[in-house]
Motif scaffolding. Structure first.
Motif, PDB file in Angstrom:
ATOM      1  N   HIS A 199     -39.950  20.893 -12.313  1.00  0.00           N
ATOM      2  CA  HIS A 199     -38.669  21.607 -12.370  1.00  0.00           C
ATOM      3  C   HIS A 199     -38.657  22.764 -11.370  1.00  0.00           C
ATOM      4  N   LEU A 200     -39.732  23.530 -11.375  1.00  0.00           N
ATOM      5  CA  LEU A 200     -39.810  24.662 -10.464  1.00  0.00           C
ATOM      6  C   LEU A 200     -39.864  24.193  -9.017  1.00  0.00           C
ATOM      7  N   ALA A 201     -40.572  23.086  -8.764  1.00  0.00           N
ATOM      8  CA  ALA A 201     -40.605  22.530  -7.404  1.00  0.00           C
ATOM      9  C   ALA A 201     -39.183  22.202  -6.940  1.00  0.00           C
ATOM     10  N   ARG A 202     -38.395  21.593  -7.811  1.00  0.00           N
ATOM     11  CA  ARG A 202     -37.019  21.265  -7.430  1.00  0.00           C
ATOM     12  C   ARG A 202     -36.201  22.521  -7.142  1.00  0.00           C
ATOM     13  N   GLU A 203     -36.350  23.545  -7.972  1.00  0.00           N
ATOM     14  CA  GLU A 203     -35.604  24.782  -7.758  1.00  0.00           C
ATOM     15  C   GLU A 203     -35.948  25.410  -6.403  1.00  0.00           C
ATOM     16  N   LEU A 204     -37.234  25.424  -6.078  1.00  0.00           N
ATOM     17  CA  LEU A 204     -37.664  26.054  -4.834  1.00  0.00           C
ATOM     18  C   LEU A 204     -37.313  25.209  -3.618  1.00  0.00           C
ATOM     19  N   VAL A 205     -37.376  23.888  -3.765  1.00  0.00           N
ATOM     20  CA  VAL A 205     -36.954  23.018  -2.669  1.00  0.00           C
ATOM     21  C   VAL A 205     -35.452  23.155  -2.437  1.00  0.00           C
ATOM     22  N   THR A 206     -34.683  23.188  -3.519  1.00  0.00           N
ATOM     23  CA  THR A 206     -33.235  23.388  -3.396  1.00  0.00           C
ATOM     24  C   THR A 206     -32.926  24.720  -2.733  1.00  0.00           C
ATOM     25  N   ALA A 207     -33.725  25.732  -3.059  1.00  0.00           N
ATOM     26  CA  ALA A 207     -33.536  27.042  -2.446  1.00  0.00           C
ATOM     27  C   ALA A 207     -33.749  27.002  -0.941  1.00  0.00           C
ATOM     28  N   HIS A 208     -34.522  26.042  -0.467  1.00  0.00           N
ATOM     29  CA  HIS A 208     -34.737  25.850   0.967  1.00  0.00           C
ATOM     30  C   HIS A 208     -33.753  24.833   1.557  1.00  0.00           C
ATOM     31  N   ARG A 209     -32.706  24.535   0.802  1.00  0.00           N
ATOM     32  CA  ARG A 209     -31.656  23.599   1.225  1.00  0.00           C
ATOM     33  C   ARG A 209     -32.184  22.176   1.398  1.00  0.00           C
ATOM     34  N   GLY A 210     -33.225  21.871   0.651  1.00  0.00           N
ATOM     35  CA  GLY A 210     -33.808  20.538   0.711  1.00  0.00           C
ATOM     36  C   GLY A 210     -33.567  19.775  -0.570  1.00  0.00           C
ATOM     37  N   LYS A 211     -34.224  18.630  -0.709  1.00  0.00           N
ATOM     38  CA  LYS A 211     -34.117  17.828  -1.924  1.00  0.00           C
ATOM     39  C   LYS A 211     -35.456  17.194  -2.231  1.00  0.00           C
ATOM     40  N   ILE A 212     -35.657  16.874  -3.517  1.00  0.00           N
ATOM     41  CA  ILE A 212     -36.893  16.261  -3.970  1.00  0.00           C
ATOM     42  C   ILE A 212     -36.546  15.082  -4.865  1.00  0.00           C
ATOM     43  N   THR A 213     -37.265  13.990  -4.711  1.00  0.00           N
ATOM     44  CA  THR A 213     -37.023  12.797  -5.513  1.00  0.00           C
ATOM     45  C   THR A 213     -38.344  12.231  -6.008  1.00  0.00           C
ATOM     46  N   ALA A 214     -38.267  11.519  -7.124  1.00  0.00           N
ATOM     47  CA  ALA A 214     -39.433  10.828  -7.678  1.00  0.00           C
ATOM     48  C   ALA A 214     -39.133   9.347  -7.758  1.00  0.00           C
ATOM     49  N   THR A 215     -40.083   8.513  -7.349  1.00  0.00           N
ATOM     50  CA  THR A 215     -39.941   7.063  -7.450  1.00  0.00           C
ATOM     51  C   THR A 215     -41.215   6.481  -8.042  1.00  0.00           C
ATOM     52  N   SER A 216     -41.052   5.407  -8.804  1.00  0.00           N
ATOM     53  CA  SER A 216     -42.195   4.727  -9.395  1.00  0.00           C
ATOM     54  C   SER A 216     -41.782   3.302  -9.735  1.00  0.00           C
ATOM     55  N   ALA A 217     -42.709   2.383  -9.576  1.00  0.00           N
ATOM     56  CA  ALA A 217     -42.459   0.988  -9.939  1.00  0.00           C
ATOM     57  C   ALA A 217     -42.664   0.744 -11.424  1.00  0.00           C
ATOM     58  N   GLY A 218     -43.060   1.791 -12.166  1.00  0.00           N
ATOM     59  CA  GLY A 218     -43.252   1.657 -13.605  1.00  0.00           C
ATOM     60  C   GLY A 218     -44.616   2.138 -14.047  1.00  0.00           C
ATOM     61  N   ARG A 219     -44.872   2.049 -15.326  1.00  0.00           N
ATOM     62  CA  ARG A 219     -46.125   2.511 -15.905  1.00  0.00           C
ATOM     63  C   ARG A 219     -47.330   1.826 -15.263  1.00  0.00           C
ATOM     64  N   ASP A 220     -48.340   2.657 -14.996  1.00  0.00           N
ATOM     65  CA  ASP A 220     -49.610   2.206 -14.405  1.00  0.00           C
ATOM     66  C   ASP A 220     -49.456   1.646 -12.999  1.00  0.00           C
ATOM     67  N   ARG A 221     -48.348   2.016 -12.328  1.00  0.00           N
ATOM     68  CA  ARG A 221     -48.137   1.527 -10.968  1.00  0.00           C
ATOM     69  C   ARG A 221     -47.932   2.677  -9.979  1.00  0.00           C
ATOM     70  N   GLY A 222     -48.379   3.867 -10.369  1.00  0.00           N
ATOM     71  CA  GLY A 222     -48.332   4.997  -9.456  1.00  0.00           C
ATOM     72  C   GLY A 222     -46.960   5.631  -9.337  1.00  0.00           C
ATOM     73  N   CYS A 223     -46.927   6.712  -8.577  1.00  0.00           N
ATOM     74  CA  CYS A 223     -45.694   7.478  -8.399  1.00  0.00           C
ATOM     75  C   CYS A 223     -45.701   8.120  -7.018  1.00  0.00           C
ATOM     76  N   GLN A 224     -44.503   8.307  -6.471  1.00  0.00           N
ATOM     77  CA  GLN A 224     -44.369   9.021  -5.204  1.00  0.00           C
ATOM     78  C   GLN A 224     -43.304  10.109  -5.366  1.00  0.00           C
ATOM     79  N   LEU A 225     -43.681  11.326  -4.984  1.00  0.00           N
ATOM     80  CA  LEU A 225     -42.760  12.456  -4.950  1.00  0.00           C
ATOM     81  C   LEU A 225     -42.471  12.768  -3.494  1.00  0.00           C
ATOM     82  N   THR A 226     -41.194  12.802  -3.152  1.00  0.00           N
ATOM     83  CA  THR A 226     -40.776  12.991  -1.765  1.00  0.00           C
ATOM     84  C   THR A 226     -39.933  14.248  -1.643  1.00  0.00           C
ATOM     85  N   VAL A 227     -40.325  15.113  -0.721  1.00  0.00           N
ATOM     86  CA  VAL A 227     -39.580  16.345  -0.439  1.00  0.00           C
ATOM     87  C   VAL A 227     -39.031  16.258   0.977  1.00  0.00           C
ATOM     88  N   GLU A 228     -37.734  16.485   1.112  1.00  0.00           N
ATOM     89  CA  GLU A 228     -37.096  16.542   2.420  1.00  0.00           C
ATOM     90  C   GLU A 228     -36.557  17.938   2.644  1.00  0.00           C
TER      91      GLU A 228
END
Length: 236
Positions: A199-228
């Protein structure tokens, strides 16, 4: 750009304080028990490394949790982060990875990087460090022993992209929908934490006029967090 701005948070002060206090007590209590066990000699020599590794994890959890709570409290009071400064985003990423090396080692997780030599950037260095460390903490926390966390930094035109990818627990759709809400941790509370990191990461990224997203193929298949983040060339 006169300063990076963020929005007010829709959570009451009483709920904020109660949740934060409760969550921070857990790693502190674990550390007290660990130190008492070491003091009284109740830890067998063959288990010493495991106990000390657990203590390091709890200390890192407490430190990052305190950083999150204090930063969140500051954002709630002032609604802005610090003044942006010229720097190098590649160096920022290396610094964050260096700070999390001990935590990763204690969890038997490897940190791998794919970074350019340099990426000049205008940012609030304290806020960016907190974003990066929270993303790394999240990836390490949900990785299995022997796993790896991959951090990639790239740029395309006026946008810098940071990707933190793990091979761990992954997220189901409900978790993806709620991942950036304050104090939300879903049904899996065993990993601990205040529920403030993403949550805090999103607030601070938004404060820098950026965006953050999370993607995952599902349980036990990893996750990717992307900041632009926009690559700001100067202060307006």
């Amino acid at each position: 750009m006169t300063g990076v701005q963020t929005c007010a948070l829709p959570i009451s002060q009483d709920r904020f304080l109660a949740a934060a206090t409760h969550e921070l007590k857990t790693p502190l209590a674990t550390l007290v028990l660990l130190l008492d066990s070491l003091r009284t000699g109740r830890v067998p020599p063959e288990k010493m490394d495991r106990y000390l590794g657990n203590g390091l994890q709890q200390a890192e959890r407490l430190r990052l949790g305190l950083d999150n709570v204090l930063t969140e409290a500051g954002l709630r009071a002032t609604r802005h982060t610090g003044k942006p400064q010229a720097g190098d985003l590649a160096i920022d990423v290396r610094e964050a990875m260096g700070a999390m090396e001990g935590h990763a080692a204690a969890c038997s997780v490897q940190l791998r990087a794919e970074l350019p030599e340099s990426l000049p950037f205008l940012r609030d260095p304290v806020a960016i460090q907190l974003v990066l460390r929270n993303l790394l903490d999240n990836a390490i926390k949900y990785s299995a022993a022997g796993g790896a966390v991959h951090v990639a930094l790239s740029s395309d035109g006026d946008v810098a992209t940071i990707r933190v990818t793990d091979q761990g627990r992954g997220m189901d759709q409900e978790e993806l929908d709620h991942a950036f809400l304050a104090f939300w941790r879903g049904s899996d509370t065993a990993s601990g934490g205040t529920g403030l990191g993403l949550h805090l990461a999103r607030e601070l990224v938004t404060a820098h006029r950026g965006k953050i997203t999370a993607t995952s193929a599902g349980r036990d298949r990893g996750c990717q967090l992307t900041v632009e983040l926009p690559i700001l060339r100067g202060v307006a």
